[in-house]
Structures are given as structure tokens and as C-alpha cells.
Design a protein around this motif. Sequence first.
Motif: not given
Length: 176
Positions: A139-149
Motif C-alpha cells: 500500500p502506497g508504494l505505487s505512488f512513490v515508484v510512479e513519482h520517481f520513475y
Amino acid sequence: MPLAPRAADIPRIPKALKFYKVMSYITGTFLLLLVAEMILKYCIDYRSNTFVAPNGMIDPATGDFIFLEPGYEIELFGPQGFLALVPNDSVEAINLSIGILVIHGWLYVAYLFAGFRIWSMMRWNAAKLFIIALGGIIPGLSFVVEHFYAKKVVAFLATQDAPSSSTPTPAKGEAA
């Protein structure tokens, strides 16, 4: 040394990035919704604000633990909120938990496809694909990964646009 994207893939990268970003936000939102629903389902009886355990619940009036018989569930009735055991099959309702779970599952498949697509076009290493896959599970990791990638992809695309904008365009009436 990381591989650079193929020249044929560069024009397709912006659409793939947009699809990845959209699927990242939708899948991440449904995952957070699923987690919130599970917390409500397993920790709090949201109908009576009482604590529920897997094999029973605490009676809000007396504080006693009530054990459930298999095949029965506790229902609240009346303005005083008295408790009664009712057979499980007597209550007909939509199972919100299963609905959210199934929708998130199919969205996760689309998210994996979008992540694989941007990963393969950018020719990243396998660790980045693994992190993208974890984004739909944690939970929440997709937002972080999307931001950096997405930031990395946009920076790459900015370097690709710079040389093409420096070449002069022929004036009207001149041969190219």
C-alpha cells in the motif's frame, strides 16, 4: 552500463508513461481502499463501534466476550442495539470486500502490463521491474515508484527533445 531506449521506442514512450501513471494511481487507490476496508472488517465492527475478534466480539453493554457459533453472525437490532445471533445465510447483501478485491486484482494486471511496457521501452534492469510490481502489492508504494520513475522518464525525454529543437526549420518557400 544501462542500455538506452531504442530509437523506434522513443516516440511511443510518452503514451506508455501516461498509461503507467494512470494505472499507478488507480491501482494504488484501490489497494488503499482494500486495506481500509479490511481494517474496518477485521478490527472494528463499523455498525456498532465495538471490537470484533475472529471467533466472537466484545458486548458493548456488558464488556463480556461473546463467542460465535459456526454458521451464525451477530446482528444489532433496535434503538438500544441489542445483539442477536442470526444464521449467515439469512442476510442478503453485496460483499464489498470481494468486489474491491476483484477490481484491484484486475487493475493490478493492467498496472503490471503498463509497468512492463514502460520498463521494456526504457530498457531498465530487472530490479526496477520488481519494484514496479511491488507497487501494486504494498500500500502506497505505487505512488512513490510512479513519482520517481516518471521523473526519470521525463528527464530522458527532455534530453531527446533538446537536439531536435536546436535544428533550424526552413522558412516558408525554402526547400528543405
